[in-house]
Write a protein that holds these residues in place. Structure first.
Motif, mmCIF file in Angstrom:
data_model
loop_
_atom_site.group_PDB
_atom_site.id
_atom_site.type_symbol
_atom_site.label_atom_id
_atom_site.label_comp_id
_atom_site.label_asym_id
_atom_site.label_seq_id
_atom_site.Cartn_x
_atom_site.Cartn_y
_atom_site.Cartn_z
ATOM 1 N N ALA A 188 0.833 -1.207 0.000
ATOM 2 C CA ALA A 188 0.000 0.000 0.000
ATOM 3 C C ALA A 188 0.869 1.258 0.000
ATOM 4 O O ALA A 188 0.564 2.235 -0.702
ATOM 5 C CB ALA A 188 -0.926 -0.012 1.216
ATOM 6 N N ALA A 189 1.965 1.248 0.765
ATOM 7 C CA ALA A 189 2.848 2.416 0.825
ATOM 8 C C ALA A 189 3.515 2.670 -0.517
ATOM 9 O O ALA A 189 3.710 3.830 -0.918
ATOM 10 C CB ALA A 189 3.905 2.214 1.916
ATOM 11 N N LEU A 190 3.871 1.602 -1.223
ATOM 12 C CA LEU A 190 4.502 1.747 -2.541
ATOM 13 C C LEU A 190 3.542 2.434 -3.506
ATOM 14 O O LEU A 190 3.935 3.349 -4.244
ATOM 15 C CB LEU A 190 4.901 0.372 -3.066
ATOM 16 C CG LEU A 190 5.644 0.329 -4.397
ATOM 17 C CD1 LEU A 190 6.987 1.037 -4.300
ATOM 18 C CD2 LEU A 190 5.856 -1.122 -4.838
ATOM 19 N N LYS A 191 2.298 2.014 -3.508
ATOM 20 C CA LYS A 191 1.303 2.645 -4.385
ATOM 21 C C LYS A 191 1.025 4.072 -3.935
ATOM 22 O O LYS A 191 0.897 4.981 -4.771
ATOM 23 C CB LYS A 191 0.006 1.820 -4.372
ATOM 24 C CG LYS A 191 -0.990 2.270 -5.434
ATOM 25 C CD LYS A 191 -0.472 1.882 -6.812
ATOM 26 C CE LYS A 191 -1.384 2.420 -7.911
ATOM 27 N NZ LYS A 191 -1.287 3.883 -8.078
ATOM 28 N N ASP A 192 0.934 4.304 -2.620
ATOM 29 C CA ASP A 192 0.697 5.654 -2.104
ATOM 30 C C ASP A 192 1.844 6.594 -2.451
ATOM 31 O O ASP A 192 1.646 7.817 -2.534
ATOM 32 C CB ASP A 192 0.508 5.619 -0.592
ATOM 33 C CG ASP A 192 -0.818 4.983 -0.182
ATOM 34 O OD1 ASP A 192 -1.712 4.860 -1.053
ATOM 35 O OD2 ASP A 192 -0.957 4.607 1.003
ATOM 36 N N ALA A 193 3.037 6.041 -2.664
ATOM 37 C CA ALA A 193 4.193 6.857 -3.035
ATOM 38 C C ALA A 193 4.167 7.256 -4.503
ATOM 39 O O ALA A 193 5.084 7.935 -4.979
ATOM 40 C CB ALA A 193 5.485 6.104 -2.719
ATOM 41 N N ARG B 194 -4.897 -4.644 0.678
ATOM 42 C CA ARG B 194 -5.861 -3.552 0.541
ATOM 43 C C ARG B 194 -6.219 -3.291 -0.918
ATOM 44 O O ARG B 194 -5.329 -3.210 -1.770
ATOM 45 C CB ARG B 194 -5.285 -2.289 1.164
ATOM 46 C CG ARG B 194 -4.951 -2.429 2.639
ATOM 47 C CD ARG B 194 -4.191 -1.231 3.167
ATOM 48 N NE ARG B 194 -3.700 -1.482 4.516
ATOM 49 C CZ ARG B 194 -2.846 -0.688 5.154
ATOM 50 N NH1 ARG B 194 -2.389 0.410 4.550
ATOM 51 N NH2 ARG B 194 -2.449 -0.985 6.388
ATOM 52 N N PRO B 195 -7.500 -3.148 -1.206
ATOM 53 C CA PRO B 195 -7.900 -2.768 -2.570
ATOM 54 C C PRO B 195 -7.210 -1.474 -2.987
ATOM 55 O O PRO B 195 -7.021 -0.567 -2.169
ATOM 56 C CB PRO B 195 -9.420 -2.569 -2.447
ATOM 57 C CG PRO B 195 -9.822 -3.354 -1.235
ATOM 58 C CD PRO B 195 -8.648 -3.280 -0.297
ATOM 59 N N GLY B 196 -6.810 -1.406 -4.245
ATOM 60 C CA GLY B 196 -6.139 -0.208 -4.736
ATOM 61 C C GLY B 196 -4.654 -0.171 -4.500
ATOM 62 O O GLY B 196 -3.999 0.826 -4.813
ATOM 63 N N SER B 197 -4.080 -1.258 -3.959
ATOM 64 C CA SER B 197 -2.633 -1.291 -3.694
ATOM 65 C C SER B 197 -1.827 -1.654 -4.931
ATOM 66 O O SER B 197 -0.597 -1.725 -4.845
ATOM 67 C CB SER B 197 -2.319 -2.295 -2.569
ATOM 68 O OG SER B 197 -2.896 -1.890 -1.349
ATOM 69 N N TRP B 198 -2.477 -1.908 -6.061
ATOM 70 C CA TRP B 198 -1.783 -2.224 -7.299
ATOM 71 C C TRP B 198 -2.594 -1.701 -8.483
ATOM 72 O O TRP B 198 -3.809 -1.525 -8.399
ATOM 73 C CB TRP B 198 -1.537 -3.727 -7.434
ATOM 74 C CG TRP B 198 -2.767 -4.580 -7.341
ATOM 75 C CD1 TRP B 198 -3.596 -4.974 -8.356
ATOM 76 C CD2 TRP B 198 -3.325 -5.165 -6.150
ATOM 77 N NE1 TRP B 198 -4.624 -5.764 -7.888
ATOM 78 C CE2 TRP B 198 -4.472 -5.901 -6.530
ATOM 79 C CE3 TRP B 198 -2.954 -5.141 -4.793
ATOM 80 C CZ2 TRP B 198 -5.256 -6.582 -5.607
ATOM 81 C CZ3 TRP B 198 -3.738 -5.833 -3.875
ATOM 82 C CH2 TRP B 198 -4.873 -6.544 -4.289
ATOM 83 N N ASP B 199 -1.894 -1.422 -9.574
ATOM 84 C CA ASP B 199 -2.546 -0.954 -10.792
ATOM 85 C C ASP B 199 -3.073 -2.110 -11.629
ATOM 86 O O ASP B 199 -4.115 -1.994 -12.282
ATOM 87 C CB ASP B 199 -1.552 -0.149 -11.646
ATOM 88 C CG ASP B 199 -1.101 1.117 -10.957
ATOM 89 O OD1 ASP B 199 -1.901 2.054 -10.874
ATOM 90 O OD2 ASP B 199 0.058 1.158 -10.500
ATOM 91 N N LEU B 200 -2.332 -3.216 -11.640
ATOM 92 C CA LEU B 200 -2.664 -4.351 -12.495
ATOM 93 C C LEU B 200 -2.155 -5.626 -11.865
ATOM 94 O O LEU B 200 -1.043 -5.649 -11.343
ATOM 95 C CB LEU B 200 -2.007 -4.171 -13.874
ATOM 96 C CG LEU B 200 -2.066 -5.343 -14.856
ATOM 97 C CD1 LEU B 200 -3.490 -5.577 -15.337
ATOM 98 C CD2 LEU B 200 -1.126 -5.106 -16.044
#
Length: 286
Positions: free
Chosen positions: A42-47, A74-80
């Motif tokens: 999640a932190a990687l995506k939030d970054a 968590r949903p939304g933690s990756w694009d694909l």
């Protein structure tokens, strides 16, 4: 050989824009997330980094995503999420520039958990014996409960008849609740040893990387890093695709000594650009 160590994922995130992240052995062990992995992803995506979960799973992407959400990611933690099973399905459906498999083609499907997602919507006729098959779809192994000789006996008639096999999970070893077991990649090797033709789909083979990078807009390879726990699949695959590679010291290589890891890299002709102790956003105590 000295492998460059980084303390945590946050340090790696400072260096790249797009991350191709393996799941088994990096995010979870098949039954539970590794400590800190949910928060790190999640932190990687939030970054603001692009995140593709790239997996040698014979199941299609949606089935894998449901598993991750069920494990607490968590949903939304990756694009694909892109699995080798998804790439194989698109290939069989004619979506990747290859001819679609004709409806009614007799298919021997080998999978885990009675999963049929690899063939749903393709109009294939499922069969149970090798001598009945027009194609073998090797999507998963039950090597934790079935011996290799059982697979050999089932597949020998198809292999000797030259029936094409698609292996959609090239992993040679898989993590199971009862410990490591032989993966679908070992079964595919046995099929080839018996004379059957095998098409490999997944890491380290290039097609899955082409599909993933195209979906992310074909970023500059120097700004992309693949994160995985296997030298043979994740690191070699990344190098073959022209992107950078980071090895997480969890999963199948968790207990391997440094000298043995260096020897493994030499044998596969691929070394990671970075090594992480675990898939954590910040090192413990940082």
């Amino acid at each position: 050989m000295t492998l460059a160590a980084l303390p945590d994922l946050a340090a790696l995130a400072d260096l790249y824009d797009v991350f191709l992240v393996d799941q088994f052995g990096v995010l979870h062990d098949g039954t539970a997330p590794y400590p800190g992995a949910v928060e790190a992803l999640a932190a990687l995506k939030d970054a603001g980094r692009g995140v593709v979960l790239l997996s040698n799973s014979g199941k299609r992407s949606a089935a894998n995503e449901r598993r991750l959400l069920g494990l607490g990611f968590r949903p939304g933690s990756w694009d694909l999420f892109l699995s080798s099973g998804e790439v194989a399905w698109r290939r069989l459906a004619g979506d990747l520039g290859t001819p679609a498999v004709p409806p009614g083609t007799r298919c021997l499907l080998l999978a885990r958990d009675d999963d049929l997602s690899a063939v749903e919507g393709l109009g294939l006729a499922l069969v149970e014996r090798g001598e009945e098959a027009d194609v073998v779809l090797l999507a998963g192994s039950r090597g934790d409960v079935l011996p290799m000789e059982r697979y050999r006996d089932l597949l020998r008639p198809a292999a000797e008849a030259g029936v094409p096999c698609l292996c959609t999970n090239p992993d040679k070893i898989m993590l199971t609740p009862s410990g490591p077991a032989f993966g679908a990649g070992r079964i595919a090797e046995a099929y080839a040893d018996m004379g059957g033709p095998v098409t490999w789909i997944g890491k380290p083979f290039p097609e899955i990387y082409r599909v993933a990078l195209a979906a992310m807009g074909n970023p500059s390879p120097g700004r992309v890093v693949a994160v995985g726990d296997s030298v043979e699949h994740d690191i070699a695959g990344a190098k073959g695709a022209g992107v950078r590679a980071a090895l997480v010291r969890s999963g199948v290589l968790a207990d391997l000594a440094e000298a043995d890891l260096a020897d493994l890299c030499r044998r596969h002709g691929a070394a990671p650009d970075h090594v992480l102790p675990a898939f954590r956003w910040r090192a413990t105590g940082a």
